[in-house]
Enzyme design. Structure first.
Site, PDB file in Angstrom:
ATOM      1  N   HIS A 201      41.491  33.969  36.094  1.00 54.73           N
ATOM      2  CA  HIS A 201      42.698  33.165  36.281  1.00 54.73           C
ATOM      3  C   HIS A 201      43.045  33.062  37.769  1.00 54.73           C
ATOM      4  CE1 HIS A 201      43.348  34.022  31.999  1.00 54.73           C
ATOM      5  NE2 HIS A 201      44.250  33.063  31.997  1.00 54.73           N
TER       6      HIS A 201
ATOM      7  N   ASN B 290      37.477  41.108  39.151  1.00 57.45           N
ATOM      8  CA  ASN B 290      38.537  40.555  38.300  1.00 57.45           C
ATOM      9  C   ASN B 290      39.321  41.642  37.587  1.00 57.45           C
ATOM     10  OD1 ASN B 290      40.025  38.553  36.846  1.00 57.45           O
ATOM     11  ND2 ASN B 290      38.618  38.761  35.132  1.00 57.45           N
TER      12      ASN B 290
END
Length: 306
Positions: A152, A183
């Site tokens: 994201h 991440n």
């Protein structure tokens, strides 16, 4: 091995906190023979023409108690880093890059209200963005078996206030291929840190995006080289940036800017090591932040003085 050179500039209405760190991490592997030369991120970024952005003067500041204000409108307060392919969602604004099949940047406004609520990501699914032409969008199939996470840009946990807002962070136009170790660890820590800042600042504006930085190859020349995924050739960034604009109740503004390489990063490294001068991100990305912020703070000071 890891050193931080922090500096602080105080400008009218604006405080800039920056540093140069993670030297070994941001230096390309192919550049090891130059270990005796001290390299910084500023040595590694190209000089890119920066567009003139005047959007900040067209955005009216959000007034407390104002009725029916979309949160994406509030996120526009300091203007746009660029003006191409702007898309507005429930609680973030993005500039989509059709060539790379990911966003060039995403801006979101965080405060104590947006980061709390009952929304749950277990009800969300990654999905294609049908507002993007089929030639220029990414798909879930591009990521399958690639070894990269669908990372994201506007984090899902930043928008717990609304299930719809959280759902919209799962558009693949808000996603970039991200190393799983990054991440799920160091980058996740940076996202958590941004949310924690809402406890100390009135508003936290976060702009996130990919970078494609050059590195020196064996022939001594500089190249921008990155992997692409799937049949849609989704670009894998070499680095990610996050620019954080912090508003205090009295109107003072502080700016912090971070860069992390898209590779495994030890999550024990303090986040301060990833602080970089904002100019290095502006030059490398072709985006512009500081003039917009200065214009906004100057306008607000003029209004107050009047």
């Amino acid at each position: 091995m890891y050193r931080v050179f922090c500096s602080r500039w105080v400008l009218p209405g604006l405080s800039l906190t920056a540093g140069i760190g993670i030297g070994a991490t941001l230096t390309a592997a192919g550049d090891r023979r130059n270990n005796n030369r001290k390299a910084s991120l500023l040595d590694r970024v190209p000089v890119i023409p920066i567009p003139s952005v005047d959007a900040a003067s067209e955005i009216s500041p959000y007034q407390p108690g104002q009725v029916s204000v979309n949160r994406s409108t509030a996120a526009m307060k300091y203007g746009f880093p660029s003006l191409s392919n702007i898309k507005s969602r429930e609680s973030y604004v993005t500039s989509y890059d059709p060539r790379n099949r990911t966003a060039a940047w995403v801006i979101e406004q965080l405060n104590a209200e947006t980061v709390t609520g009952s929304s749950d990501r277990k009800y969300c699914e990654f999905k294609e963005d049908e507002s993007v032409h089929v030639y220029h969008r990414s798909s879930n199939a591009d990521y399958k078996g690639s070894g990269f996470d669908r990372g994201h840009l506007a984090a899902a946990a930043n928008h717990k206030w609304s299930q719809k807002a959280m759902d919209e962070t799962f558009y693949l136009s808000n996603v970039s291929p991200q190393n799983p170790n990054l991440n799920q660890n160091a980058w996740n820590n940076l996202e958590k840190y941004c949310r924690s800042l809402t406890k100390h600042y009135q508003n936290v504006f976060v702009c996130t995006g990919p970078l494609y930085l050059p590195r020196q190859e064996a022939d001594g020349k500089m190249y921008v080289k990155y992997q692409v995924l799937g049949k849609n050739h989704v670009a894998v960034p070499t680095h990610f940036f996050k620019v954080v604009i912090l508003e205090k109740p009295r109107g003072d503004v502080e700016l912090r800017s971070y860069v992390m390489p898209n590779m495994p990063v030890d999550e024990k490294i303090p986040l301060e090591r990833f602080l970089v001068p904002i100019e290095s991100i502006e030059r490398a990305s072709g985006l512009l932040f500081v003039p917009n912020i200065m214009k906004r703070t100057s306008s607000l000071k003029a209004i107050t003085a009047g």
